[in-house]
Design an enzyme around this catalytic site. Structure first.
Site, PDB file in Angstrom:
ATOM      1  N   ARG A  46       0.847  -1.200   0.000  1.00 50.20           N
ATOM      2  CA  ARG A  46       0.000   0.000   0.000  1.00 50.20           C
ATOM      3  C   ARG A  46       0.883   1.250   0.000  1.00 50.20           C
ATOM      4  NH1 ARG A  46      -1.814   1.676   4.619  1.00 50.20           N
ATOM      5  NH2 ARG A  46      -2.459  -0.357   5.360  1.00 50.20           N
ATOM      6  N   TYR A  98     -16.393  18.576 -14.016  1.00 52.23           N
ATOM      7  CA  TYR A  98     -16.772  17.182 -14.234  1.00 52.23           C
ATOM      8  C   TYR A  98     -17.788  16.776 -13.153  1.00 52.23           C
ATOM      9  CZ  TYR A  98     -16.268  12.107 -14.183  1.00 52.23           C
ATOM     10  OH  TYR A  98     -16.514  10.761 -14.190  1.00 52.23           O
ATOM     11  N   ASP A 170      -7.508  20.025 -13.143  1.00 53.68           N
ATOM     12  CA  ASP A 170      -7.875  18.730 -13.723  1.00 53.68           C
ATOM     13  C   ASP A 170      -7.520  18.814 -15.205  1.00 53.68           C
ATOM     14  OD1 ASP A 170      -9.155  16.619 -14.973  1.00 53.68           O
ATOM     15  OD2 ASP A 170     -10.924  16.676 -13.690  1.00 53.68           O
ATOM     16  N   LYS A 195      -8.496   8.042 -18.927  1.00 55.42           N
ATOM     17  CA  LYS A 195      -8.808   8.612 -20.223  1.00 55.42           C
ATOM     18  C   LYS A 195      -7.568   8.593 -21.136  1.00 55.42           C
ATOM     19  CE  LYS A 195     -12.567   9.186 -17.873  1.00 55.42           C
ATOM     20  NZ  LYS A 195     -12.914  10.406 -17.161  1.00 55.42           N
TER      21      LYS A 195
HETATM   22  C1  LIG Z   1     -13.400  10.789 -15.869  1.00 54.81           C
HETATM   23  C2  LIG Z   1     -13.037  12.100 -15.304  1.00 54.81           C
HETATM   24  C3  LIG Z   1     -12.760  12.239 -13.928  1.00 54.81           C
HETATM   25  C4  LIG Z   1     -12.905  11.104 -12.937  1.00 54.81           C
HETATM   26  O1  LIG Z   1     -11.991  10.092 -13.164  1.00 54.81           O
HETATM   27  P1  LIG Z   1     -12.268   8.544 -12.872  1.00 54.81           P
HETATM   28  O2  LIG Z   1     -11.032   7.891 -13.370  1.00 54.81           O
HETATM   29  O3  LIG Z   1     -13.502   8.151 -13.623  1.00 54.81           O
HETATM   30  O4  LIG Z   1     -12.460   8.407 -11.400  1.00 54.81           O
HETATM   31  C5  LIG Z   1     -12.388  13.500 -13.477  1.00 54.81           C
HETATM   32  N1  LIG Z   1     -12.299  14.552 -14.321  1.00 54.81           N
HETATM   33  C6  LIG Z   1     -12.560  14.447 -15.633  1.00 54.81           C
HETATM   34  C7  LIG Z   1     -12.455  15.658 -16.504  1.00 54.81           C
HETATM   35  C8  LIG Z   1     -12.946  13.225 -16.169  1.00 54.81           C
HETATM   36  O5  LIG Z   1     -13.228  13.125 -17.484  1.00 54.81           O
END
Ligand SMILES: *Cc1c(COP(=O)(O)O)cnc(C)c1O
Length: 379
Positions: A46, A98, A170, A195
């Site tokens: 961990r 988001y 982000d 992504k």
């Molecule tokens: C998908 C996404 C998230 C969240 O990420 P997860 O991997 O699904 O937990 C946060 N911000 C943006 C812009 C996203 O597209």
């Protein structure tokens, strides 16, 4: 070192025990010690894992940062950043975040006494009036989802710095190929590695990158104390994904541009939201802070009805109807009924998120096949 070289070599050293060129998947929970406390820097998985370590080095390098941390999902990475705060602290967030971030802030953290303000950040100056002595963090996202709004990261970071406020960006939609918020003055970059970093729709993961050692130590403490760590197999997949990020992103951008222009010339298509259009309100800033304009775009239909959107969404053959984005395959979705269904209709429409709005994550297939698919679906 240039970007392409960095993406391929970041964090990768031949494995010390065998010379394996790819970092092995160290599928282990613990490490044998010679004597209590006498070990090779690994005690329990961990806290430390060699596959994760290689990935975390890569996460630092690709964002031009010093440190990287990997989490079991994007929202777990966001969760760790908010855990830097304490009751009474205030966060200024963009009002087009988001959905999962908004849910985490409002449904999980508000009850612990952290205050969140959601404001329009497209004019950075607008932030100033909301700053109080309790403001500890600015959270933003650019381009935003699904309308591809742009905010000025250098201007926001400079306002934050003057007021001793952390900035977390982000950077999921842009990916480090297009934009590096740390270079523009941000303190932390967050990614949903699910992504573009992973890039193949086969892993859920999140990341944080930063320059400040004290911040790294606090976030590492939260990572190991709260335990939202990714497994070694998932770390391997993201590490592998990063090696082709520049090649994939180049094609995402090229296809995105072709499809944005093609849609704009289609008689049945209304407004097309893509930051590469010169008349996009964020174009000048996007041109300044991004290297290209990406493969994410949205469009409305002239016949602006849910039924019309549904007709298009159910007729594409290559564009798969799905949430998520950033994979090699093209995806199509309907924000009003999928990702943004929880926003009341009036408010949604007021913000430009109309009934027929369709979002595309343009993949890296042949662009002609993609436009043909859209042509048949739109009719
Ligand atoms: C998908 C996404 C998230 C969240 O990420 P997860 O991997 O699904 O937990 C946060 N911000 C943006 C812009 C996203 O597209």
């Amino acid at each position: 070192m240039k970007q392409a070289t960095k993406f391929i070599h970041a964090g990768s050293e031949p494995d010390p025990s065998t010379g394996a060129i790819m970092t092995p998947i160290y599928q282990t929970s613990t490490y044998v010690q010679e004597a209590p406390g006498k070990n090779k820097g690994y005690e329990y998985a961990r806290s430390q894992n060699p596959t994760r370590k290689a990935l975390e080095e890569a996460l630092a390098i690709i964002e031009n940062g010093k440190y990287g941390l990997a989490f079991s999902s994007g929202v777990a990475a966001t969760d760790a950043v908010i855990k830097l705060l304490k009751p009474g602290d205030e966060v200024i967030a963009a009002n087009d975040l988001y959905g999962g971030t908004y849910r985490l802030f409002t449904k999980v953290f508000e009850k612990f006494g952290i205050k969140f303000l959601y404001i329009d950040m497209h004019d950075a100056e607008n932030i100033k009036q909301y700053i109080t002595p309790n403001t500890k963090l600015i959270w933003t996202e650019t381009p935003s989802n699904p309308l591809m709004n742009i905010c000025d990261l250098a201007a926001i970071s400079s306002i934050a710095k003057k007021n001793n406020i952390l900035v977390c960006v982000d950077n999921t939609f842009a990916s480090p190929y297009l934009q590096n918020p740390l270079d523009l003055g941000a303190d932390i970059v967050m990614h949903s590695s699910t992504k573009y970093l992973g890039g193949h729709s086969d892993v859920i993961q999140g990341s944080l990158s930063m320059n400040n050692i004290a911040l790294r130590e606090q976030l590492y403490f939260i990572q190991k104390s709260c335990g939202a760590v990714p497994g070694p197999m998932d770390c391997f997949l993201v590490l592998r994904g990063i090696k082709t990020l520049h090649v994939r992103m180049k094609q995402h951008c090229e296809n995105g541009k072709i499809i944005a222009h093609w849609l704009r010339n289609h008689p049945k298509v209304g407004k097309v939201y893509w930051p590469g259009f010169e008349d996009h309100p964020g174009y000048a800033i996007a041109k300044k802070q991004m290297r290209d304009f990406g493969g994410m775009l949205s469009f409305a239909l002239k016949d602006d009805s849910t039924a019309n959107a549904m007709r298009v969404l159910s007729s594409t053959k290559l564009f798969a109807l799905a949430e998520s984005l950033g994979g090699v395959e093209s995806l199509i979705n309907h924000p009003a009924s999928m990702t943004h269904a929880s926003i009341p209709r009036d408010e949604r429409i007021k913000n430009g998120l109309t009934d027929s709005l369709i979002r595309l994550s343009v993949g890296i297939e042949d662009a002609e096949d993609l436009t043909e698919d859209l042509k048949l679906a739109i009719g």
